[in-house]
Design an enzyme around this catalytic site. Structure first.
Site, mmCIF file in Angstrom:
data_model
loop_
_atom_site.group_PDB
_atom_site.id
_atom_site.type_symbol
_atom_site.label_atom_id
_atom_site.label_comp_id
_atom_site.label_asym_id
_atom_site.label_seq_id
_atom_site.Cartn_x
_atom_site.Cartn_y
_atom_site.Cartn_z
ATOM 1 N N GLY B 319 0.822 -1.213 0.000
ATOM 2 C CA GLY B 319 0.000 0.000 0.000
ATOM 3 C C GLY B 319 0.852 1.257 0.000
ATOM 4 O O GLY B 319 0.562 2.234 -0.681
ATOM 5 N N TRP B 322 2.446 1.629 -3.389
ATOM 6 C CA TRP B 322 1.453 2.108 -4.367
ATOM 7 C C TRP B 322 1.468 3.623 -4.469
ATOM 8 O O TRP B 322 1.260 4.201 -5.532
ATOM 9 C CB TRP B 322 0.063 1.602 -3.959
ATOM 10 C CG TRP B 322 -1.064 2.105 -4.832
ATOM 11 C CD1 TRP B 322 -1.541 1.515 -5.957
ATOM 12 C CD2 TRP B 322 -1.838 3.290 -4.628
ATOM 13 N NE1 TRP B 322 -2.564 2.269 -6.486
ATOM 14 C CE2 TRP B 322 -2.778 3.364 -5.691
ATOM 15 C CE3 TRP B 322 -1.839 4.298 -3.671
ATOM 16 C CZ2 TRP B 322 -3.702 4.402 -5.809
ATOM 17 C CZ3 TRP B 322 -2.757 5.330 -3.784
ATOM 18 C CH2 TRP B 322 -3.677 5.374 -4.851
ATOM 19 N N HIS B 323 1.721 4.287 -3.326
ATOM 20 C CA HIS B 323 1.683 5.744 -3.311
ATOM 21 C C HIS B 323 2.821 6.374 -4.096
ATOM 22 O O HIS B 323 2.692 7.491 -4.589
ATOM 23 C CB HIS B 323 1.709 6.276 -1.875
ATOM 24 C CG HIS B 323 0.398 6.168 -1.186
ATOM 25 N ND1 HIS B 323 -0.048 5.008 -0.612
ATOM 26 C CD2 HIS B 323 -0.581 7.090 -0.999
ATOM 27 C CE1 HIS B 323 -1.258 5.220 -0.095
ATOM 28 N NE2 HIS B 323 -1.606 6.462 -0.310
ATOM 29 N N GLY B 324 3.935 5.676 -4.173
ATOM 30 C CA GLY B 324 5.030 6.286 -4.930
ATOM 31 C C GLY B 324 6.281 5.454 -4.904
ATOM 32 O O GLY B 324 6.454 4.576 -4.059
ATOM 33 N N PHE B 473 0.082 10.043 -7.607
ATOM 34 C CA PHE B 473 0.151 8.618 -7.274
ATOM 35 C C PHE B 473 -0.408 7.735 -8.398
ATOM 36 O O PHE B 473 -1.044 8.180 -9.278
ATOM 37 C CB PHE B 473 -0.611 8.337 -5.985
ATOM 38 C CG PHE B 473 -0.090 9.128 -4.821
ATOM 39 C CD1 PHE B 473 -0.957 9.691 -3.910
ATOM 40 C CD2 PHE B 473 1.256 9.332 -4.643
ATOM 41 C CE1 PHE B 473 -0.490 10.431 -2.843
ATOM 42 C CE2 PHE B 473 1.744 10.073 -3.578
ATOM 43 C CZ PHE B 473 0.861 10.631 -2.671
#
Lengths: 372, 473
Positions: B319, B322-324, B473
């Site tokens: 997770g 996923w953001h960066g 993102f």
């Protein structure tokens, strides 16, 4: 569940439109500090000083940001207080002959009649090789009231431009004057530990507006390069700008009819800035200013070479220490000789133009009149 | 094209008028597809073509999976997952992995100079690849028939309200809506506009203003005092909430106005009583996606404590990633994994301590739990927001140990007013009957309220508009 959602939406639309209209009316008539915060603040400062010193002779500088940053009126006021002279800096950012005329009318309407006027003139305001003149490009119509907008229309090549700016700002004040509205409410106040750009903190009691911080060579270099790029188009070919010339003439005529002596001051410019001028432009604007001085019999003080490069933020706005020096020199060389004595009133050294003399308004030509 | 710009306003007004003037569902679907493509192309035409092409590929794969069986069916699913994850991997993570590998090799003493791709990450990439993956998996598992209509499928992927920053839409929720004819409804328009206005308030009046406090401090935390650092962190907490939930509200509102219902993405997350509750309230579409497609397939919380801990940690690390593409995001994910694990262990401990459990359920206990959860989230935000882990370390150190330095970049009055407004908003939202109370007000008063909110929002918006945080993102 909502019974009449369409009605809700209609009320929302009506309320929003009414709100914007109310805000527009307020900005136009009741909130001058939102409409033109810099002028309003300076006028407030001057009123306060006038209340404290009602009998002092009032010397006011009108003009542009050069004058606004470069003339430390408080210094001269302090030095000349014994001579009962009050000096004030009413020069405004983006100012030129048109805004000077507006400003003078506003001061007179407010009962703040100067006894002597210094007018900071920017030579390139009177050169218009192509396109719009400099002041017309810079000035935003939303600073003016509608009546002022109408009165200033003859001085613009494209009056519709400022009309549109005015209409947009009045139709959507919440959007286009949001910064001024926020400042008015005080929501952007800065911390005491960080430099503040709130007008109220920057403009001193006598109208001096030291917008830029102290020496910072990399930023000064970048600012100078930007300024040179901005002014370069006005410094290559010469064509006298007819409407700014008209505005200056009308300003001087207004001073003449109000019997207000005037001194025209060309504020300092860095050598780098002066090198922008082509020979043709330099000769043209110099000749124009001299002819105005002769015609109206007003002194023209050319202070362009008074300060070296490093004393400017960007080649034409003085840093605070340099403003101190320039102010002292203006005070000593120009103002002191004009000070009232028992034998003569303030500004008596300036002999106004005789009644009925021509105004030299021919486009593209400067009239050479006898110097005093 | 941001939602809070006059450009979007012009685009939406024209689209809205054309949409409702068109007869029938089919033309409307294609109009929305074209408008969504145009919306995306306002960022980049080339990437719009790429996204459109991959959407068509996913459509064909869905049909192929539905028409296949056995190993071929599975192979097609793996192909689809590979293509989508590959797209995500190449554009978003390739440079990160290459740089990290290069650094690791240098640390190990090896000489290595790996290529740098410097690809522009398509806006919203993480969102629509997850939607596409969701679709392919659902078709594979037989939970959803493959969509036969290309227009409906393209609209599911490209629908502009959710395209660039979510919510991550479930095909089971959205695709049936594309087939249902839409009827004009003043009520839906009213609801959509109200949500859009709420989102605008959150984005312009809260998020963008809080950025004025947060940005200068996070740019150079070593220069600021402990108090300024805490204030900046709180400001960033308000900023990220206002920005992201504001965008979601605008997206849901815009979709409503066009007759489509998107699921809520936020539910007062700062009133969460523990981290598990937090992730049921924050970015709901992502947390449920991760639960359904990562946590549960890994085994979820079946299989004992250690397996649960492993699954939680893996899920939240992914997770974070996923953001960066940065170790800061990975660390942030790990931290949240640890916080969730910590919560589970604490819960287990409380189960055998009835008095403690009772006290924690009381009003005082609930307030404490909310405060602790919020504080924990704020501390993780430092890791999330700082440029590097090293800078985050400096900032956390200065926050936890008294440190002298510069004060806040703006007067704190503006901060507390905004925080107060957010608190009042949360308190109102907690009242079960607030909607009914609002509906009982006379229409002129409601209209005046909405107009005042819009005017205030526009006045309070800082001059230079900031892009939405989650667009990156």
């Amino acid at each position: 569940m909502l019974r009449h959602p369409a009605r809700d939406l209609l009320w929302f639309l009506l309320a929003f439109v009414a709100g914007q209209l109310g805000l527009a009316l307020a900005v136009e008539h009741a909130l001058p500090d939102v409409r033109d915060p810099e002028y309003t603040l300076k006028e407030e400062r001057l009123r306060r000083l006038r209340r404290d010193k009602p009998d002092h002779k009032l010397v006011v500088m009108l003009g542009s940001s050069r004058g606004s940053l470069g003339f430390r009126a408080a210094l001269l006021s302090e030095l000349l207080d014994r001579d009962r002279v009050l000096v004030f800096n009413a020069a405004l950012s983006g100012g030129g002959p048109v805004l000077d005329l507006v400003c003078l009318r506003r001061l007179l309407a407010a009962g703040l009649r100067p006894d002597l006027l210094f007018i900071d003139v920017v030579p390139l305001h009177f050169n218009q090789p192509d396109g719009l003149a400099l002041e017309e490009r810079i000035l935003n119509g939303n600073r003016l009231r509608h009546s002022e907008l109408a009165a200033m229309r003859p001085y613009w090549d494209e009056p519709g431009r400022h009309d549109r700016q005015w209409w947009k700002a009045r139709l959507l004040p919440g959007v286009l004057q949001q910064a001024e509205l926020r400042e008015y409410v005080g929501l952007d106040e800065l911390s005491l530990e960080a430099p503040s750009d709130a007008l109220d903190r920057l403009i001193d009691s006598h109208g001096w507006y030291p917008r830029y911080p102290g020496p910072d060579p990399p930023r000064q270099q970048a600012a100078t390069a930007a300024a040179l790029r901005q002014y370069a188009p006005f410094a290559t070919a010469f064509r006298l700008a007819p409407r700014p010339v008209q505005a200056l003439n009308d300003l001087l005529a207004a001073c003449h009819s109000e019997r207000i002596p005037v001194v025209l001051v060309v504020m300092p410019e860095a050598p780098a800035f002066r090198s922008l001028y082509s020979a043709e432009v330099r000769a043209g604007v110099d000749a124009f200013l001299q002819s105005v001085g002769r015609e109206w019999r007003v002194p023209v003080v050319d202070a362009r070479d008074w300060s070296p490069d490093e004393e400017f933020w960007d080649g034409h706005h003085l840093l605070p220490p340099a403003a101190w020096k320039v102010t002292l020199r203006l005070g000593g060389d120009v103002l002191l000789p004009l000070l009232p004595t028992q034998a003569r009133p303030l500004g008596a050294g300036i002999q106004p133009r005789p009644q009925g003399a021509g105004l030299g308004r021919e486009t593209g030509q400067t009239r050479v009149t006898q110097r005093r | 094209m941001l939602f809070c710009t006059t450009q979007f306003l012009g685009f939406f007004v024209v689209l809205f008028a054309l949409y409702w003037l068109l007869p029938g569902q089919r033309p409307r679907v294609w109009l929305l597809v074209a408008a969504s493509f145009w919306f995306y192309a306002s960022w980049s035409r080339q990437l719009a073509v790429l996204v459109g092409a991959f959407a068509c590929l996913d459509y064909l794969l869905g049909l192929a999976i539905a028409a296949s069986a056995g190993r071929r069916r599975r192979g097609l699913l793996l192909l689809g997952l590979g293509l989508n994850l590959g797209l995500l991997g190449v554009f978003k993570y390739a440079d990160f992995f290459l740089r990290s590998l290069e650094q690791a090799l240098h640390t190990a003493g090896a000489e290595a100079s790996l290529p740098v791709l410097r690809l522009i990450v398509p806006v919203g990439l993480s969102f629509y690849t997850f939607e596409a993956i969701n679709y392919l998996v659902d078709v594979y598992r037989g939970r959803l028939p493959a969509e036969r209509n290309l227009g409906n499928f393209l609209l599911f992927i490209l629908f502009f309200p959710h395209l660039v920053a979510g919510p991550i839409v479930r095909p089971r929720d959205f695709l049936p809506q594309t087939r249902r004819p839409k009827r004009w409804s003043w009520l839906r328009l009213h609801l959509g506009l109200r949500l859009f206005l709420l989102g605008l308030v959150k984005k312009l009046a809260i998020a963008d203003r809080m950025a004025l406090f947060a940005d200068p401090v996070f740019a150079d935390p070593a220069a600021y005092s402990t108090a300024a650092l805490w204030l900046a962190t709180l400001a960033y907490a308000l900023q990220v909430y206002g920005d992201f939930s504001g965008y979601s509200d605008m997206a849901i509102g815009a979709a409503h106005m066009l007759g489509y219902k998107l699921a809520a993405n936020f539910n007062l997350p700062y009133l969460a009583v523990n981290m598990a509750d937090f992730w049921r309230r924050w970015h709901i579409s992502l947390s449920t996606w991760l639960r359904d497609h990562v946590f549960i397939p890994l085994g979820g919380s079946r299989g004992g404590r250690w397996r649960t801990i492993r699954n939680l940690l893996l899920t939240m690390t992914l997770g974070g990633l996923w953001h960066g593409a940065s170790w800061s995001y990975v660390a942030w994910g790990v931290l949240h994994g640890l916080l969730l694990i910590g919560h589970r262990l604490f819960q287990e401990m409380c189960d055998s301590r009835q008095r403690l459990k009772t006290w924690l359920a009381s009003r005082a206990g609930t307030i404490l739990r909310i405060a602790v959860t919020f504080a924990c989230f704020c501390l993780t935000l430092v890791v999330f927001r700082c440029a590097t882990l090293a800078v985050a370390g400096v900032m956390l150190g200065r926050m936890l140990l008294p440190s002298a330095g510069l004060g806040t970049p703006l007067h704190v009055r503006a901060f507390w007013l905004t925080a107060g407004a957010v608190a009042v908003g949360h308190a109102l939202a907690l009242q079960p009957d607030w909607r009914r109370a609002l509906e009982r007000l006379p229409a002129p008063l409601r209209g005046l309220g909405y107009a005042t909110a819009l005017t205030l929002t526009v006045v309070l918006a800082p001059g230079a508009g900031k892009a939405f945080i989650y667009f990156q993102f």
